[in-house]
Scaffold this active site. Structure first.
Site, mmCIF file in Angstrom:
data_model
loop_
_atom_site.group_PDB
_atom_site.id
_atom_site.type_symbol
_atom_site.label_atom_id
_atom_site.label_comp_id
_atom_site.label_asym_id
_atom_site.label_seq_id
_atom_site.Cartn_x
_atom_site.Cartn_y
_atom_site.Cartn_z
ATOM 1 N N SER A 95 -25.683 71.980 163.933
ATOM 2 C CA SER A 95 -24.398 71.984 163.226
ATOM 3 C C SER A 95 -24.448 72.774 161.924
ATOM 4 C CB SER A 95 -23.965 70.538 162.992
ATOM 5 O OG SER A 95 -22.705 70.501 162.382
ATOM 6 N N ASP A 237 -18.144 75.631 159.978
ATOM 7 C CA ASP A 237 -19.568 75.291 159.883
ATOM 8 C C ASP A 237 -20.320 75.974 161.036
ATOM 9 O OD1 ASP A 237 -18.913 73.640 162.062
ATOM 10 O OD2 ASP A 237 -20.405 72.151 161.490
ATOM 11 N N ASP A 239 -21.689 75.238 163.942
ATOM 12 C CA ASP A 239 -21.386 75.120 165.371
ATOM 13 C C ASP A 239 -19.887 75.042 165.637
ATOM 14 O OD1 ASP A 239 -21.204 72.518 164.367
ATOM 15 O OD2 ASP A 239 -21.782 71.613 166.284
ATOM 16 N N ASP A 241 -17.299 73.157 164.703
ATOM 17 C CA ASP A 241 -16.417 72.000 164.885
ATOM 18 C C ASP A 241 -15.685 71.619 163.606
ATOM 19 O OD1 ASP A 241 -18.710 71.000 163.741
ATOM 20 O OD2 ASP A 241 -19.097 69.484 165.276
#
Ligand code: MG
Length: 452
Positions: A95, A237, A239, A241
Site C-alpha cells: 500500500s 497512495d 496501491d 485505494d
C-alpha cells in the site's frame, strides 16, 4: 500467539520480515483455504515481481488455477475477483508503506479483503507448516487476465458522462509513482478532462514523494494545480485505494472532508441511506449525512472492518478519514480512481469551485495524543473509564468514546502494538479541543494510576 496478518494483510520489510518462502507458504495456505480460481496482481514495488512469482508458485502447488492480472491497483484486482466470480485474489502490495516494504492482501470472492475469522483459518494452515501439496499431475495452471479494461468501463458506468464531459474540467493527477497511474489518467481523459500529471511513472522506489499522500507532502501537486489553472488535484497512495484532493487554489483537504463531500451527494441522491465509517471519524460526516436525512453506522477502526460492515448490512457508502472512499455500487472497498470520478461529477454538476464546495462543510478542530499504559492494565482502565464516564453519549464500539452536548467528542483506544492509549478528540475550536485533550489525558492518567 504470533500473528501473520496485520490490520491490512501481511506486511514487512522485503527479504527480512517478508521472505519469498513466507509468501509462497502464505499463498499455498490461502489457496488451500479459498480453492479454485485465484487472481494474482501486484503493485509497482521493486520486490513485487519476485513476491508475485512466489505467490503464483504457492497457489499452483495446491492445485489453484491462477488468473495472472499483472501490475494494477488493489481496487482493480478486487473488482475483477467479484466481477468474474473468482474464488479469491492475492494482491502483492504494501500500500502506502516505504519502498523497502512489501506485503500481501488476500481478497475474498466478494471482492473485499477477507475477514479476521478467515485470516485466522489461513493462519492455522500456515502455522501448521502449510497445506498438503498437490500431486504432480494435479498442480494448477496460469492464464492471463485483463482486469483494467472492464474495471474502467465499470467506473464510468456509475458516472453521468455527458455532464462531466460538458463541464470541460481540468485535473492535476499525482499518482505518487504508484499504480493508480494505470487507471486514473485514462478515466479522467474519458471524462473529457484536460490533464496535468506529476509522478505518473510507476517506480517502486517512489522518487517523487512518499507513497502515502499527506497534507505535508503534496506541495508539488498544489503548485501544479495553481500553475496550470486546474480545477482540482488528486493524489493517490501506492496501491491506488486512497485519494486526497486539492482545490483549485492549491489547498489540500484531508480525507475526512472529501469523504463528507462525496457522502453528502450520495445521500442527496439516495435519501434515507446509511453510511459506514469508523468511530474515530470526524463528525463532519455525521453532520452532512444526517442533515440529508441519512444515518451513520459506526464501526471499529480499520478499512477492512468498514468494508465488511457494509457488505454485512448492505450499506452502499463508506469512508475512512485517510482518504478511503468506498462507493458500494462499484464495490464496497476503498477506491481512489472511483473517488476521483465521483468528485469530478460533483464539480461538473454543481458548477461551483471545489474550494467553495469544501467551505460549505462544517469545520472542526482535531487533536491526537498518547498516554503510556502498561499492557496488563489496558482492559481494566477501559472498564473503569466506561463506568466513571460523565458524558451523555458513551460508545464502546472500539475503546471508549465520549460525546458531549456541544458536539465535541473524545475517543480512548488502546494501541494493539504499543503500551499506550491513543486519544482522539474533536471540537468546534482549537481552544476547546486543546482543553478537551488536556482534561481527558488527566482523566485516563488518574485511572491508570489508581489501578497501578
Ligand atoms: Mg493503500
Amino acid at each position: 500467539m504470533v500473528r501473520l496478518f496485520g490490520t491490512n494483510g501481511v506486511r514487512g520489510v522485503a527479504n527480512e520480515e517478508l521472505t519469498v518462502e513466507k509468501v509462497t507458504l502464505l499463498a499455498a495456505s490461502a489457496g488451500a483455504y479459498l480453492g479454485g480460481d485465484i487472481a494474482v496482481g501486484r503493485d509497482g514495488r521493486t520486490t513485487s515481481p519476485m513476491f508475485r512469482n512466489a505467490a503464483v508458485s504457492g497457489l499452483l502447488s495446491v492445485g489453484c488455477r491462477v488468473r495472472d492480472a499483472g501490475m494494477l491497483s488493489t481496487p482493480v484486482l478486487q473488482h475483477a475477483v467479484k466481477h468474474l466470480r473468482l474464488d479469491g485474489g492475492l494482491m502483492v502490495t504494501a500500500s502506502h508503506n516505504p519502498p523497502e516494504f512489501n506485503g500481501v492482501k488476500v481478497i475474498a470472492p466478494d471482492g473485499v479483503e477477507i475477514s479476521r475469522e478467515q485470516e485466522e483459518e489461513i493462519e492455522d494452515i500456515f502455522f501448521r507448516g502449510g497445506p498438503e501439496p498437490s500431486p504432480w499431475n494435479r498442480i494448477g495452471r496460469t492464464q492471463p487476465l485483463d482486469a483494467i479494461e472492464p474495471y474502467n468501463r465499470a467506473v464510468l458506468s456509475h458516472i453521468d458522462l455527458e455532464s462531466v464531459r460538458e463541464a470541460n474540467l481540468k485535473i492535476a493527477i499525482d499518482a505518487g509513482n504508484g499504480v493508480a497511474a494505470l487507471t486514473a489518467p485514462d478515466i479522467a481523459r474519458e471524462l473529457g478532462c484536460g490533464i496535468e500529471t506529476i509522478n505518473v511513472n510507476v517506480d517502486g522506489r517512489f522518487p517523487g514523494r512518499e507513497s502515502e499522500p499527506r497534507s505535508d507532502n503534496l506541495d508539488g501537486l498544489s503548485a501544479l494545480v495553481e500553475a496550470s489553472g486546474s480545477d482540482l488535484g488528486v493524489a493517490f497512495d501506492g496501491d491506488g485505494d486512497r485519494s486526497i484532493f486539492v482545490d483549485e487554489k492549491g489547498e489540500v483537504h484531508w480525507g475526512d472532508r472529501s469523504v463528507a463531500l462525496v457522502a453528502r451527494e450520495f445521500i442527496a441522491r439516495n435519501p434515507g441511506e446509511r453510511v459506514a465509517t469508523a468511530v474515530s471519524s470526524s463528525k463532519v460526516l455525521e453532520d452532512v449525512v444526517t442533515a440529508g436525512g441519512g444515518s451513520v453506522v459506526y464501526t471499529r477502526v480499520g478499512s477492512v472492518v468498514i468494508s465488511r460492515t457494509m457488505v454485512e448490512h448492505g450499506i452502499m457508502f463508506g469512508g475512512e478519514e485517510n482518504g478511503g472512499i468506498m462507493y458500494g455500487p462499484q464495490l464496497q472497498v476503498r477506491d481512489g480512481t472511483m473517488a476521483m470520478a465521483l468528485v469530478l461529477e460533483i464539480l461538473a454538476k454543481s458548477g461551483k469551485p471545489l474550494s467553495e464546495l469544501f467551505s460549505e462543510l462544517p469545520r472542526y478542530s482535531q487533536m491526537k495524543a498518547r498516554v503510556a499504559c502498561p499492557e496488563e492494565l489496558k482492559e481494566e482502565a477501559l472498564a473503569k473509564l466506561r463506568e466513571s464516564a460523565d458524558a451523555p453519549r458513551v460508545e464502546t464500539i472500539d475503546g471508549v468514546k465520549l460525546s458531549y452536548p456541544d458536539g465535541s467528542w473524545v475517543l480512548f483506544r488502546p494501541s494493539g502494538t504499543e503500551p499506550i492509549f491513543r486519544i482522539y478528540a474533536e471540537a468546534d475550536s482549537p481552544e476547546r479541543v486543546d482543553k478537551l485533550v488536556e482534561e481527558h489525558k488527566a482523566l485516563i492518567e488518574s485511572v491508570i494510576k489508581s489501578l497501578g
